[in-house]
Enzyme design. Structure first.
Site, PDB file in Angstrom:
ATOM      1  N   GLY A  38      31.288   1.983  28.926  1.00  0.00           N
ATOM      2  CA  GLY A  38      31.467   2.213  30.357  1.00  0.00           C
ATOM      3  C   GLY A  38      30.251   2.747  31.081  1.00  0.00           C
ATOM      4  O   GLY A  38      30.268   2.862  32.310  1.00  0.00           O
ATOM      5  N   ARG A  96      32.780  14.892  53.058  1.00  0.00           N
ATOM      6  CA  ARG A  96      33.754  15.773  53.711  1.00  0.00           C
ATOM      7  C   ARG A  96      33.472  17.254  53.445  1.00  0.00           C
ATOM      8  O   ARG A  96      33.645  18.086  54.318  1.00  0.00           O
ATOM      9  CB  ARG A  96      35.164  15.436  53.227  1.00  0.00           C
ATOM     10  CG  ARG A  96      35.678  14.091  53.726  1.00  0.00           C
ATOM     11  CD  ARG A  96      37.080  13.836  53.205  1.00  0.00           C
ATOM     12  NE  ARG A  96      37.551  12.511  53.555  1.00  0.00           N
ATOM     13  CZ  ARG A  96      37.279  11.416  52.848  1.00  0.00           C
ATOM     14  NH1 ARG A  96      36.533  11.506  51.770  1.00  0.00           N
ATOM     15  NH2 ARG A  96      37.747  10.236  53.213  1.00  0.00           N
ATOM     16  N   GLN A  97      33.046  17.567  52.217  1.00  0.00           N
ATOM     17  CA  GLN A  97      32.770  18.978  51.897  1.00  0.00           C
ATOM     18  C   GLN A  97      31.316  19.292  52.233  1.00  0.00           C
ATOM     19  O   GLN A  97      30.434  19.247  51.392  1.00  0.00           O
ATOM     20  CB  GLN A  97      33.077  19.256  50.423  1.00  0.00           C
ATOM     21  CG  GLN A  97      34.572  19.266  50.123  1.00  0.00           C
ATOM     22  CD  GLN A  97      34.867  19.739  48.719  1.00  0.00           C
ATOM     23  OE1 GLN A  97      34.414  19.149  47.752  1.00  0.00           O
ATOM     24  NE2 GLN A  97      35.638  20.811  48.596  1.00  0.00           N
ATOM     25  N   ASP A 171      40.934  14.165  67.870  1.00  0.00           N
ATOM     26  CA  ASP A 171      40.944  15.605  67.592  1.00  0.00           C
ATOM     27  C   ASP A 171      39.777  16.254  68.322  1.00  0.00           C
ATOM     28  O   ASP A 171      38.935  15.573  68.914  1.00  0.00           O
ATOM     29  CB  ASP A 171      40.874  15.890  66.081  1.00  0.00           C
ATOM     30  CG  ASP A 171      39.713  15.177  65.411  1.00  0.00           C
ATOM     31  OD1 ASP A 171      38.601  15.160  65.996  1.00  0.00           O
ATOM     32  OD2 ASP A 171      39.898  14.618  64.316  1.00  0.00           O
ATOM     33  N   LYS A 194      45.091  18.376  67.722  1.00  0.00           N
ATOM     34  CA  LYS A 194      45.509  18.203  66.328  1.00  0.00           C
ATOM     35  C   LYS A 194      45.541  19.547  65.623  1.00  0.00           C
ATOM     36  O   LYS A 194      44.609  20.338  65.722  1.00  0.00           O
ATOM     37  CB  LYS A 194      44.539  17.262  65.584  1.00  0.00           C
ATOM     38  CG  LYS A 194      44.934  17.019  64.139  1.00  0.00           C
ATOM     39  CD  LYS A 194      43.944  16.084  63.431  1.00  0.00           C
ATOM     40  CE  LYS A 194      42.714  16.802  62.948  1.00  0.00           C
ATOM     41  NZ  LYS A 194      41.865  15.971  62.084  1.00  0.00           N
ATOM     42  N   ARG A 196      45.954  21.015  61.759  1.00  0.00           N
ATOM     43  CA  ARG A 196      46.018  20.655  60.338  1.00  0.00           C
ATOM     44  C   ARG A 196      46.955  21.611  59.604  1.00  0.00           C
ATOM     45  O   ARG A 196      46.775  22.831  59.639  1.00  0.00           O
ATOM     46  CB  ARG A 196      44.620  20.683  59.711  1.00  0.00           C
ATOM     47  CG  ARG A 196      44.601  20.265  58.235  1.00  0.00           C
ATOM     48  CD  ARG A 196      43.183  20.013  57.753  1.00  0.00           C
ATOM     49  NE  ARG A 196      42.587  18.844  58.379  1.00  0.00           N
ATOM     50  CZ  ARG A 196      42.806  17.586  57.994  1.00  0.00           C
ATOM     51  NH1 ARG A 196      43.650  17.346  56.996  1.00  0.00           N
ATOM     52  NH2 ARG A 196      42.219  16.588  58.603  1.00  0.00           N
ATOM     53  N   ASP A 221      36.621   6.954  65.860  1.00  0.00           N
ATOM     54  CA  ASP A 221      36.402   7.959  64.824  1.00  0.00           C
ATOM     55  C   ASP A 221      35.335   7.431  63.875  1.00  0.00           C
ATOM     56  O   ASP A 221      35.057   6.221  63.839  1.00  0.00           O
ATOM     57  CB  ASP A 221      37.692   8.257  64.067  1.00  0.00           C
ATOM     58  CG  ASP A 221      37.760   9.714  63.604  1.00  0.00           C
ATOM     59  OD1 ASP A 221      36.707  10.374  63.573  1.00  0.00           O
ATOM     60  OD2 ASP A 221      38.865  10.180  63.271  1.00  0.00           O
TER      61      ASP A 221
END
Length: 314
Positions: A38, A96-97, A171, A194, A196, A221
């Site tokens: 792999g 995202r982080q 948002d 929005k 969360r 977006d």
């Protein structure tokens, strides 16, 4: 352009070929695969010594596999004595982080930026990063492109009267994006409030700004992932009397329940770019895919010739 070489990973070959066609050069010969256990294998099958090399690979799902393939390609080019290696990343995964918003969590966007830099990338060309500050995570020059001109051109062709148009932000974090589109397309601006409730779930209750009753609403977006935010916003806008709702994004990640949610949302159109390849089951009847190959191709040409990138957006 004779000393320019373009190679593609396996993540989005169709886009890479379109970029190469725009530039009038063929894709470089590269053998990418996997060993029996792999592990990623790679071999550059032509001479690139002293060349200006561009590696096209969005780090889209499966993110670990596409990222690893990009890193191995970079290392192959550096060890083959390429003069400069530019990574063209239409979609930058792990974005995202980008900050520590709670204890004991990583800043993964910075980690991935470090890995790409240490692998040997001399320059990065990216499009619509999830957060603009990610540019600063790289210790090499970053050219940040925007798909807004491509998306705006599509909606301008619809000839929507300004008095009937509302640009809605799904948002609070997308207000600046909505204002930018409104400046080009006209119309009023509205914001969907929005809240969360968890990493996967959000609730939308209020619409702030211009009235949407009887209007044609456009929502923009940077990405649609699980489609929770965009579909929740569309539901509220329908309840407020919106006549039509058109959704646009740069990156159609469409993971988890996204397709089911978009189907149930009864949107008039879903417009995205080809930064991420879509499978047949992700393509809904109202989906329109716009090509960013000319934009990326022109940026590559300008980088190669040491010309201005920012002029593409003036």
């Amino acid at each position: 352009m004779t000393d320019l070489k373009i190679f593609s990973g396996n993540a989005n070959l169709k886009l890479s070929k379109a970029i190469a066609d725009y530039l009038g050069v063929g894709l470089g010969k590269i053998a990418l695969g996997a060993f029996p256990d792999g592990e990623t294998s790679c071999k550059i099958e032509e001479d690139i010594r002293g060349r200006d090399v561009y590696l096209i690979q969005p780090t889209c799902p499966p993110a670990n596999e596409t990222l690893m393939q990009l890193l191995v390609m970079i290392d192959s080019c550096k060890r083959a004595s390429a003069e400069r290696v530019t990574t063209v990343i239409p979609y930058f995964g792990y974005a995202r982080q980008d900050r520590k918003d709670e204890g004991r969590v990583p800043i993964t966007a910075k980690l991935v930026a470090n890995i790409i830099t240490r692998a040997g990338a001399d320059r990065v060309l990216a499009m619509d990063l999830h957060a603009a500050q990610i540019q600063g995570f790289f210790d090499v020059p970053v050219d940040h492109l925007y798909a807004a001109p491509v998306l705006n051109e599509h909606f301008l062709k619809m000839n929507i009267p300004s008095e009937d148009l509302v640009i809605a932000s799904p948002d609070e974090g997308s207000i600046k994006r909505a204002l930018g589109h409104a400046k080009r397309l006209g119309g009023a601006v509205a914001i969907v409030d929005k809240r969360r409730t968890s990493a996967e779930n959000t609730t939308q209750e209020n619409v702030i700004g211009g009235p949407v009753d009887g209007k044609i609403v456009l929502m923009f977006d940077d990405m649609i992932s699980t489609a929770g935010s965009i579909c929740g916003a569309a539901k509220v806008l329908r309840q407020r009397g919106a006549r039509e709702i058109h959704v646009a994004c740069t990156h159609a990640v469409l993971c988890g329940p996204a397709v089911e949610r978009l189907t149930a949302a009864n949107l008039n159109s879903i417009v995205c770019t080809d930064s991420i390849p879509l499978t047949p089951d992700q393509l809904l009847p109202q989906t329109k895919v716009l090509s960013i190959a000319p934009l990326l191709g022109e940026a590559i040409k300008r980088i190669h010739r040491n010309e201005s990138i920012s002029r593409l957006f003036h």
